[in-house]
Enzyme design. Structure first.
Site, PDB file in Angstrom:
ATOM      1  N   HIS A 430      -4.582   2.898  -4.027  1.00  0.00           N
ATOM      2  CA  HIS A 430      -5.029   3.614  -5.217  1.00  0.00           C
ATOM      3  C   HIS A 430      -5.407   5.058  -4.891  1.00  0.00           C
ATOM      4  CE1 HIS A 430      -9.400   3.430  -4.232  1.00  0.00           C
ATOM      5  NE2 HIS A 430      -9.143   2.223  -3.755  1.00  0.00           N
ATOM      6  N   CYS A 449      -9.699  -1.690   0.510  1.00  0.00           N
ATOM      7  CA  CYS A 449      -8.531  -1.131  -0.168  1.00  0.00           C
ATOM      8  C   CYS A 449      -8.088   0.167   0.508  1.00  0.00           C
ATOM      9  CB  CYS A 449      -8.832  -0.893  -1.640  1.00  0.00           C
ATOM     10  SG  CYS A 449      -8.842  -2.406  -2.635  1.00  0.00           S
TER      11      CYS A 449
END
Length: 535
Positions: A430, A449
C-alpha cells in the site's frame, strides 16, 4: 582383403566381449536387486544412507530397463559433484570421496551410490539442500516435482550423453543466480590471495581530507572491486573524487546512506570479514534455489531485507521502488500469492495487534486522537458508536467490542492505493502518508505490511491492458476521494522474499544486514548433514 582366419578371430572376440558384458550386466542387476531387497527404508549401504531408496527400488525393479553407469558418465558425475562447490554446496554431501576413481567398490554398490549421488545433487540444485518449511512456518513456495517423474528422469539422465547439461538446467536460470555464483568464485579467489584490509578506527573520513587511513580505504575498496585496479595513481593519503565515487558505490551496494562519509556505519560494513560475505553468498544462493523456479513472465517481487519492491514483465524489470517492511518483532512474512485487485482511497480497519500495541495506548493518553486521524468507532454490524461513551483509560484490546475504521484521506495509514493479494497474514502492499520514511537507509518501520513508493506507477503497469485505467484516469479517480475497487485483468504473482545478498540486472552484487536474524539457521543447514529434502 583380410585373411579368413583374422575375420574369424575378430568375430569370436566380439562374441566373447558381448557375452561377457551381458553376463556382467546380469550379475550386477542381480546384485543390485539383492541390495534393494527387504523393507528397510531408507537403506544403509557402504556406510551411507540412501535417501532416494523408493526411487532406487522403482528404477532397478526391472533388470531389462535398469540403467547402467558407464565409466565416462561416472567421470561426468564426479565433475558435477565437485562443481557443486561453485553453488555454495558441499561436494561431500554427494558422495564425492566414495565415488572417487580407484575406490574398491563392488559394481552393484557403485551403481547404487552413483545413482543416489545423482538424485541428491539433482534435488538440491532444483530445490535447495535444506527444507525451508522447517525453517519458516510461513513459507508456502511449491517444492513439488509437478509432472516430472523422478524415476524416468534418473533413467534418462544416467543414459544421456549430456548429463552435465541436464544437471545445469536444474539450476535457477537467470542473472540473479549466475551473478551470485560468479561473485562466490571471485570472493573465494580474493580470500586465497589473503582477504581484504581492515580500515582502522578513527574520525569520519570526508572528501578532500588527507589522512593516513585513506590509503587503507583505497586498498580495501580495490580488493572488493569498488576501485578499479587500473585507476590512475593518486596521492595515497588524499580523499579525492575517484575515491568518493568508489565509497558511494560501496554504500549503495550495502544499503547505506550514500553520502561519501566514511563514518561508523560505513566502516563497520567495510570491516565485515570476507569469510562472512562468502557465507552470505552461499546462504542466498540457497534461498534463490528455494524460490526462483518456474517464474512467470510477469510478477511483483519484494525483497524484505533490502527494503525494495520490483515489477517484472517479460522477465525485465519495469518498476523498482523503495519499500518499508515490518519491524523485527512484527516481521513481514516470506510467502507467495497472487495480486487480484487494487483499491483506491481505501478505508483502514485497525487490526488487533496494532490496536493493542499502538492505537489504544495513544487513545488512553489522548481520546482526541481518533478525530485528529479520521477514525470512526463502529460496532460489528458497521453501526456508528459515539467515542465519548467509551471509557478509554480503562479499555483493553481483549475487552474492546468495536472496530476502529479510518476514512480515506491524506492521513489514512494506507495512503491512496492498496494492492490486494488476500492471505492469512492480512499483509498487502500500500501507499503511505509518511513518505519521508523512504529516505531512511533501513526501513523496517511497519507492522508487517509493505509500504511502497510510486504506487500509482505500479497500478498503471498492472492495469496496462485495461484501456479505461490510464495513469490520468487513476489519478482522477483518486482525486475524487471515493473508495473504489478495480479488479486486475489477470492475476499477477507476488513473491515476498528475503535476500541479504543479491545481484541487480547489471550483475552488481549487493549485501544487506540480516534484520530478522535468519541467515545463521540456513548456514547451519548448508553445513550440516544432508537428509532427503522432504524430511
Amino acid at each position: 582383403m583380410f585373411p579368413r582366419n583374422f575375420i574369424e578371430r575378430t568375430l569370436i572376440l566380439l562374441m566373447l566381449w558381448t557375452w561377457s558384458g551381458a553376463l556382467w550386466g546380469a550379475g550386477v542387476a542381480r546384485d543390485v536387486a539383492e541390495l534393494l531387497a527387504g523393507d528397510e527404508d531408507p537403506i544403509h549401504l557402504a556406510g551411507e544412507v540412501l535417501w532416494s531408496t523408493p526411487f532406487l527400488r522403482s528404477l532397478y525393479a526391472s533388470p531389462e530397463q535398469a540403467p547402467r553407469w558407464e565409466a565416462s558418465q561416472l567421470v561426468t558425475l564426479r565433475a558435477a559433484i565437485a562443481g557443486a562447490a561453485d553453488d555454495g554446496l558441499v561436494p561431500a554431501d554427494y558422495l564425492l570421496d566414495q565415488l572417487a576413481e580407484g575406490q574398491d567398490l563392488a559394481p552393484a554398490v557403485r551403481e547404487l551410490l552413483a545413482t543416489e549421488a545423482l538424485a541428491r545433487l539433482a534435488f538440491t540444485l532444483h530445490f535447495g539442500k535444506s527444507n525451508p518449511h522447517t525453517l519458516d512456518s510461513d513459507f508456502n513456495y511449491s517444492r513439488s516435482l509437478a509432472t516430472t517423474n523422478p524415476v524416468a528422469w534418473l533413467r534418462t539422465a544416467i543414459s544421456s550423453d549430456d548429463l552435465a547439461e541436464i544437471l545445469a538446467d536444474l539450476r535457477p536460470q537467470g542473472w540473479y543466480y549466475s551473478a551470485l555464483t560468479d561473485a562466490l568464485a571471485d570472493y573465494r579467489a580474493q580470500a586465497a590471495r589473503g582477504g581484504w584490509p581492515v580500515l582502522s578506527a578513527g574520525d569520519t573520513l570526508e572528501p578532500g581530507m588527507d589522512d593516513q587511513r585513506v590509503g587503507e580505504l583505497r586498498a580495501r575498496l580495490r580488493a572488493s572491486g569498488d576501485v578499479s585496479g587500473s585507476a590512475p595513481p593518486m596521492a595515497a593519503d588524499h580523499y579525492d573524487a575517484a575515491l568518493l565515487a568508489a565509497v558511494e558505490a560501496f554504500q549503495r551496494r550495502h544499503g547505506l546512506a550514500v553520502d561519501g562519509l566514511v563514518g561508523p556505519a560505513t566502516r563497520e560494513a567495510l570491516n565485515v570479514p570476507l569469510a562472512t560475505r562468502i557465507e552470505q553468498l552461499r546462504i542466498n544462493l540457497e534461498r534463490i534455489r528455494w524460490v526462483f523456479r518456474d517464474l512467470a513472465d510477469e510478477f511483483v517481487a519484494v525483497n524484505i531485507a533490502a527494503y525494495q519492491a520490483s515489477y517484472f514483465a517479460d522477465r525485465e524489470m519495469q518498476w523498482h521502488a523503495r519499500a518499508i517492511v515490518g519491524r523485527p518483532y512484527r516481521q513481514t512474512p516470506v510467502f507467495k500469492d497472487q495480486l487480484t485487485y487494487i483499491e483506491l482511497n481505501p478505508t483502514w480497519t485497525v487490526p488487533p495487534t496494532i490496536l493493542r500495541h499502538d492505537i489504544l495506548p495513544k487513545l488512553r493518553r489522548d481520546p482526541g486522537y481518533l478525530h485528529e486521524q479520521g477514525f470512526r468507532v463502529i460496532d460489528p454490524n458497521s453501526g456508528p458508536v459515539d467515542p465519548a461513551n467509551i471509557d478509554w483509560p480503562n479499555m483493553t484490546a481483549g475487552r474492546f467490542p468495536y472496530l476502529l475504521r479510518q476514512d480515506p484521506g491524506p492521513k489514512n495509514a494506507l495512503g491512496r492505493i492498496k494492492f490486494m493479494f488476500p492471505n492469512a497474514h492480512a499483509v498487502y502492499l500500500h501507499d503511505t502518508p509518511a513518505r519521508t520514511l523512504f529516505s531512511q537507509p533501513e526501513r523496517d518501520f511497519s507492522s508487517g505490511c509493505i509500504r511502497i513508493e510510486q504506487p500509482l506507477m505500479l497500478a498503471t503497469l498492472l492495469l496496462r491492458d485495461n484501456e479505461r485505467w490510464s495513469r490520468a484516469a487513476l489519478q482522477t479517480a483518486i482525486d475524487s476521494g471515493l473508495t473504489r475497487r478495480i479488479d486486475l485483468p489477470r492475476k499477477v504473482p507476488i513473491l515476498l522474499v528475503y535476500l541479504t545478498a543479491f545481484a541487480d540486472q547489471n550483475g552488481t552484487i549487493h549485501f544487506r544486514r540480516d534484520i530478522y536474524g535468519r541467515d545463521p539457521a540456513i548456514a547451519a543447514a548448508l553445513d550440516g548433514p544432508l537428509r532427503w529434502a522432504s524430511q
